[in-house]
Design an enzyme around this catalytic site. Structure first.
Site, short mmCIF file in Angstrom:
data_model
loop_
_atom_site.label_atom_id
_atom_site.label_comp_id
_atom_site.label_asym_id
_atom_site.label_seq_id
_atom_site.Cartn_x
_atom_site.Cartn_y
_atom_site.Cartn_z
CG HIS A 1 -0.48 0.25 2.51
ND1 HIS A 1 -0.22 -0.76 3.43
CD2 HIS A 1 -0.17 1.40 3.16
CE1 HIS A 1 0.21 -0.24 4.56
NE2 HIS A 1 0.25 1.06 4.42
CG ASP B 1 0.35 -4.13 2.82
OD1 ASP B 1 0.89 -3.65 1.80
OD2 ASP B 1 -0.40 -3.47 3.56
CB SER C 1 2.66 1.87 6.40
OG SER C 1 1.39 1.89 6.99
#
Length: 721
Positions: free
Chosen positions: A88, A224, A656
């Protein structure tokens, strides 16, 4: 007599609880670990030293961690500048390279050779070279009684001098950030590389598996991750993109562990967390979860429902809106979890209990009582006063953000403002720059989708914003359309120049004065200017004035807490997108009565969720085949393929892509999310339910090697057992 005994016991219990949460709470500055955290970290199982994490004389963990684009974290995992981050985080870059004919979002992308690695203009990574405490010099000219503007002006002058005199190389840069609400300042010497190339990414059915349904949720089964490479000039220094650039030879890169984790194993996460506000008073937390979060969630509920309906029916719209939808949904779901988590853990009650203990300790110290008396009460009162203005601000900002025509209108107004400020002689140049900047916007714009979003959001805005804040011009426009949001939207999208790039070009092709005059005739720009005027006149100034007082009081309250609680509580600075270290242990949790979540998920769970053809839960045929044959190579364990795990590391947005490291500083996972019940950790961390979610590094390697067949990337890495 009993009351005099019970109160100190309650205070002691609260402070003991504070001590017990140390082992998992906190976003710590790496250069201060040796004095504050090293002993505790080793007691939890860490095998390396604080100097192995942060060192300016030799390669250390900090030299393998980069800020990715200024919005995520990535880590160097090979001697050839290969970096790992989240899918992402790389999503926008992957999308820009995608088309209906070459859909890397859907099919994945793998550069089989260095020549196939794709350039990403505008993408950069930043290393931290050194961190210095410059508090004394920064605050040298600050005097008692200064207002906020005077204080900041005095600080800014000193910060300019500090930057000018900072010791650094010619290719390095500096930034100075405030900590503890401006009570301390640190200087960061940095190196930024602007040639960052896409190397590999799994299809969204792996990298985004579960999509928005599973976002912020545990158990999770998402791979991810994406891979990029840093390129440098032949001298190893930052350089603009060139075919002659070479892969970066880093000061340090992370060894990759194949060992996996077990319950209560020590874990550590390094990265660039974006923003937290852990030291707010109770009224600020009430404002957030009772007023601001509900307003923002309500607006995004409606916008996402409309966009989702179109994305499910139209592949072109799905490509256009994929990144926008994901960005919108990410914060939306986080805010929902934040409200739930604060309520479930009685976060406001705990804040009020903490404030009672603070007051008791403050009143017991005559000197501190004189210095800080009334600060907390005044701060809470300011948050009560700002509530209606702040809620209106959030309604307005969500409307402009989620209705793209309003976003375009805001940009048009800013462009015309630049012309006014720089002179009409600059109109041609500024017009060309403006139109060029709008091309990417309209490439991913659909007027029908935006029309339907505006219908829903204008209705919510009209109901949520008090008339005295919305403004007379806005009320007049609504009255002209019988207060019917659909009628208003039909008029705007039927004729407004903002609905396409071609119409916008024709609109601004007129002379400057003609465009300004037409702004009040075009129904789209007229509405935008009316709402903007109402916001500026009735909301912006009161919010800014109150916020200035809040900032002053919050800074004083921060220092008061550190003084009053000295020796009883450790204080870490709130996140501000600077390099931090957080540590905890692998562990499950109990989100609700009679429910327990384990700390691991496996590929079995992916297949259990599999829904053929579904855009969230489809599974690639190759992955199904590998699963059926149990063909996991050296990455599986006892016939199972680990996918994700959780631990009690204190993370937030910006983390992240952060590496999850084991006790030896080896890479064991890739941080990408938090559990939904624990998203309130930004304002009220609670160790009972706050968990970060990580992709097991063995799943990453399995996908790269066995699924994608891109073994050359695994061969670059240093694998350890």
């Amino acid at each position: 007599m009993l009351q005099r005994i019970v109160k100190p016991l309650m205070l002691a219990a609260l402070l003991l609880l504070s001590q017990l949460t140390y082992a998992t709470e906190g976003m710590w500055l790496p250069q201060l670990l040796s004095g504050l955290n090293e002993k505790e970290m080793k007691g939890m199982g860490m095998k390396i030293s604080a100097s192995d994490i942060y060192n300016i004389n030799k390669g250390s963990l900090k030299d393998a961690i980069v800020s990715f684009g200024g919005f995520c974290t990535a880590e160097v995992i090979s001697s050839q500048g290969l970096i790992l981050t989240n899918h992402h985080c790389g999503y926008e870059s992957i999308q820009k390279h995608s088309s209906l004919q070459n859909n890397f979002l859907q099919n994945g992308f793998w550069a089989k050779t260095a020549a196939e690695e794709l350039r990403n203009p505008g993408l950069f990574v930043t290393f931290i070279v050194r961190i210095d405490d410059v508090t004394k010099a920064a605050l040298q000219d600050v005097k008692p009684g200064m207002n906020e503007r005077e204080r900041q002006s005095a600080i800014d002058k000193r910060l300019h001098e500090i930057r000018q005199n900072a010791r650094k190389e010619s290719w390095q840069e500096t930034m100075i950030k405030p900590f503890y609400e401006g009570n301390q300042y640190f200087l960061f010497v940095t190196e930024t590389f602007n040639d960052v190339r896409l190397v590999g990414a799994p299809p969204s059915s792996i990298g985004k598996f579960g999509s928005d349904t599973d976002n912020w949720v545990w158990p999770r089964h998402t791979g991810d991750f994406s891979m990029f490479r840093i390129y440098a000039g032949k001298d190893g220094r930052p350089a603009p993109y060139s075919q002659d650039n070479v892969p970066l030879s880093p000061k340090y890169f992370l060894p990759v562990s194949l060992k996996g984790v077990k319950q209560n194993d020590f874990t550590m996460v390094l990265g660039f967390p974006g923003r937290t506000t852990e030291y707010l008073p109770s009224e600020a937390v009430k404002l957030t979860v009772d007023a601001l979060d509900p307003a923002k969630v309500g607006m995004r509920d409606a916008a996402l429902e409309v966009i989702d309906g179109y994305m499910r029916k139209d592949e072109q719209i799905k490509i256009q809106y994929a990144a926008k939808y994901a960005n919108t949904a990410n914060a939306w779901k986080k805010w929902k979890g934040e409200m739930l988590g604060v309520k479930q853990t009685r976060g406001i009650d705990k804040k009020e209990q903490y404030e009672a203990s603070y007051r008791e300790l403050l009143n017991a110290d005559p000197e501190l009582k004189v210095k800080y008396s009334g600060v907390l009460d005044s701060l809470n009162e300011m948050y009560r006063r700002i509530r209606p203005y702040a809620q209106t601000r959030d309604y307005y900002s969500e409307l402009v953000r989620n209705v793209e025509l309003f976003t375009a209108g805001d940009r048009l107004i800013s462009f015309l403002g630049d012309v006014r400020d720089k002179g009409e002689g600059q109109y041609e140049t500024l017009r060309q720059q403006f139109l060029e900047s709008m091309q990417p916007f309209y490439k991913n714009y659909n007027a029908q989708v935006d029309h339907d979003v505006s219908v829903r959001l204008l209705e919510i805005y009209a109901k949520g914003v008090p008339k005295q804040y919305a403004g007379a011009e806005y009320a007049q426009i609504c009255a002209e359309n019988n207060n019917d949001s659909r009628a208003l939207a039909d008029k705007i999208y039927g004729v407004s120049a903002l609905t396409s790039l071609e119409k916008l070009k024709a609109f601004v092709q007129q002379p400057y004065n003609a465009v300004v005059a037409q702004m009040w005739k075009d129904p789209g720009t007229r509405l935008i200017m009316a709402m903007r005027k109402g916001f500026v006149d009735n909301v912006s100034k009161p919010v800014n004035d109150l916020q200035s007082s809040i900032n002053n009081l919050q800074r004083t309250y921060m220092q008061a807490q550190m003084d009053v609680m000295a020796g009883k509580k450790r204080f870490y600075p709130d996140a501000n997108s600077t390099l931090r270290v957080t540590y905890g242990k692998v562990d499950g949790y109990n989100p609700r009565d009679a429910i327990h979540y384990d700390f691991y998920t496996y590929l079995d769970g992916v297949m259990e969720k599999y829904v053929p053809g579904d855009y969230e839960f489809d599974v690639p045929a190759k992955l199904i085949e590998l699963y059926k044959n149990k063909d996991y190579g050296r990455y599986g364990v006892n016939g199972k393929m680990p996918v994700c795990f959780i631990a009690s590391n204190h993370t937030t947005g910006g983390n992240s892509g952060s590496p999850a490291l084991d006790a030896n500083g080896h890479l064991i996972g890739l941080n990408f999310d938090r559990t939904w019940e624990g998203t309130m950790s930004d304002i009220n961390y609670d160790p009972s339910i706050c968990r970060n979610i990580m992709v097991d590094i063995r799943y990453v390697l399995f996908i790269v090697d066995k699924y994608a067949g891109c073994t050359r990337l695994v061969d670059e890495m240093k694998l350890v057992k």
